[in-house]
Write a protein that holds these residues in place. Structure first.
Motif, PDB file in Angstrom:
ATOM      1  N   ARG A 211      -0.806   8.307 -11.411  1.00 54.53           N
ATOM      2  CA  ARG A 211      -2.048   7.706 -10.912  1.00 54.53           C
ATOM      3  C   ARG A 211      -2.435   6.452 -11.695  1.00 54.53           C
ATOM      4  O   ARG A 211      -2.902   5.474 -11.130  1.00 54.53           O
TER       5      ARG A 211
ATOM      6  N   SER B 155      -3.923  10.055  -3.963  1.00 48.27           N
ATOM      7  CA  SER B 155      -3.326  10.795  -5.073  1.00 48.27           C
ATOM      8  C   SER B 155      -3.641  12.277  -4.948  1.00 48.27           C
ATOM      9  O   SER B 155      -2.774  13.134  -5.153  1.00 48.27           O
TER      10      SER B 155
ATOM     11  N   ALA C 209       1.063   6.779  -6.563  1.00 50.01           N
ATOM     12  CA  ALA C 209      -0.179   7.477  -6.935  1.00 50.01           C
ATOM     13  C   ALA C 209       0.035   8.962  -7.159  1.00 50.01           C
ATOM     14  O   ALA C 209      -0.592   9.560  -8.031  1.00 50.01           O
TER      15      ALA C 209
ATOM     16  N   HIS D  10       0.837  -1.202   0.000  1.00 48.58           N
ATOM     17  CA  HIS D  10       0.000   0.000   0.000  1.00 48.58           C
ATOM     18  C   HIS D  10       0.875   1.257   0.000  1.00 48.58           C
ATOM     19  O   HIS D  10       0.573   2.226  -0.690  1.00 48.58           O
TER      20      HIS D  10
ATOM     21  N   GLU E  40      -9.982  -0.061  -2.657  1.00 51.42           N
ATOM     22  CA  GLU E  40      -8.597   0.250  -3.030  1.00 51.42           C
ATOM     23  C   GLU E  40      -8.546   1.307  -4.128  1.00 51.42           C
ATOM     24  O   GLU E  40      -7.687   2.182  -4.123  1.00 51.42           O
TER      25      GLU E  40
ATOM     26  N   ALA F 244      -0.440   3.553 -10.500  1.00 50.96           N
ATOM     27  CA  ALA F 244      -0.867   3.194  -9.148  1.00 50.96           C
ATOM     28  C   ALA F 244      -2.172   2.402  -9.178  1.00 50.96           C
ATOM     29  O   ALA F 244      -2.314   1.407  -8.459  1.00 50.96           O
TER      30      ALA F 244
ATOM     31  N   ARG G 254       2.268   1.733  -3.533  1.00 51.92           N
ATOM     32  CA  ARG G 254       1.178   2.145  -4.420  1.00 51.92           C
ATOM     33  C   ARG G 254       0.760   3.592  -4.151  1.00 51.92           C
ATOM     34  O   ARG G 254       0.541   4.378  -5.070  1.00 51.92           O
ATOM     35  N   ASP G 255       0.686   3.971  -2.876  1.00 59.62           N
ATOM     36  CA  ASP G 255       0.279   5.334  -2.516  1.00 59.62           C
ATOM     37  C   ASP G 255       1.305   6.374  -2.951  1.00 59.62           C
ATOM     38  O   ASP G 255       0.944   7.442  -3.437  1.00 59.62           O
TER      39      ASP G 255
ATOM     40  N   ASN H  99      -3.174  -1.984  -7.949  1.00 54.52           N
ATOM     41  CA  ASN H  99      -4.182  -2.514  -7.019  1.00 54.52           C
ATOM     42  C   ASN H  99      -4.437  -3.996  -7.221  1.00 54.52           C
ATOM     43  O   ASN H  99      -4.664  -4.731  -6.269  1.00 54.52           O
TER      44      ASN H  99
ATOM     45  N   THR I 244      -6.793   4.915  -3.669  1.00 53.91           N
ATOM     46  CA  THR I 244      -5.757   5.377  -4.584  1.00 53.91           C
ATOM     47  C   THR I 244      -6.060   6.789  -5.081  1.00 53.91           C
ATOM     48  O   THR I 244      -5.184   7.652  -5.111  1.00 53.91           O
TER      49      THR I 244
END
Length: 124
Positions: free
Chosen positions: A67, A105, A63, A56, A97, A70, A59-60, A74, A101
């Motif tokens: 984006r 973002s 983001a 996470h 999720e 990202a 991914r964050d 997921n 995201t």
């Protein structure tokens, strides 16, 4: 142990790549600012194996930089494998999720803009 090595090399593969435009770059202070803001955002202060783990985090952070990349990450989160056993849970988890995201973002994008404004002010 050969078996573990094979698992490790498969496990830690490159899933997505993205590049910055020539006119853009990221510095250590900027990355530090983004991570600091991430830690202060929502439920990110506490580790949770399903809701807030290292996947996470990556991914964050991605983001705010890209984006689209990202959002594609997921589907690779570990807990999606578990929730796929129950389709209703998988759909709800996927939507949650996706929403997270988009929200992170926006929040980290605001932090990025704030950092840029302060950097411009320092130059003047």
């Amino acid at each position: 142990n050969k078996r573990n090595l094979v698992y490790f090399t498969r496990r830690w593969k490159v899933i997505e790549r993205f590049t910055f435009e020539d006119s853009k770059h990221i510095t250590a202070p900027l990355l530090s600012h983004i991570v600091e803001k991430w830690l202060l955002t929502g439920q990110n202060k506490k580790y949770h194996v399903f809701k807030n783990n290292c996947q996470h985090f990556v991914r964050d952070i991605v983001a705010v930089l890209d984006r689209k990349v990202a959002l594609s990450l997921n589907s690779f989160l570990d807990h999606t494998t578990l929730t796929n056993l129950i389709p209703v849970v998988a759909i709800g988890d996927g939507l949650a999720e996706h929403a997270r995201t988009l929200e992170i973002s926006k929040q980290l994008g605001d932090a990025l803009n704030e950092y840029g404004m302060r950097a411009k002010e320092k130059k003047m």
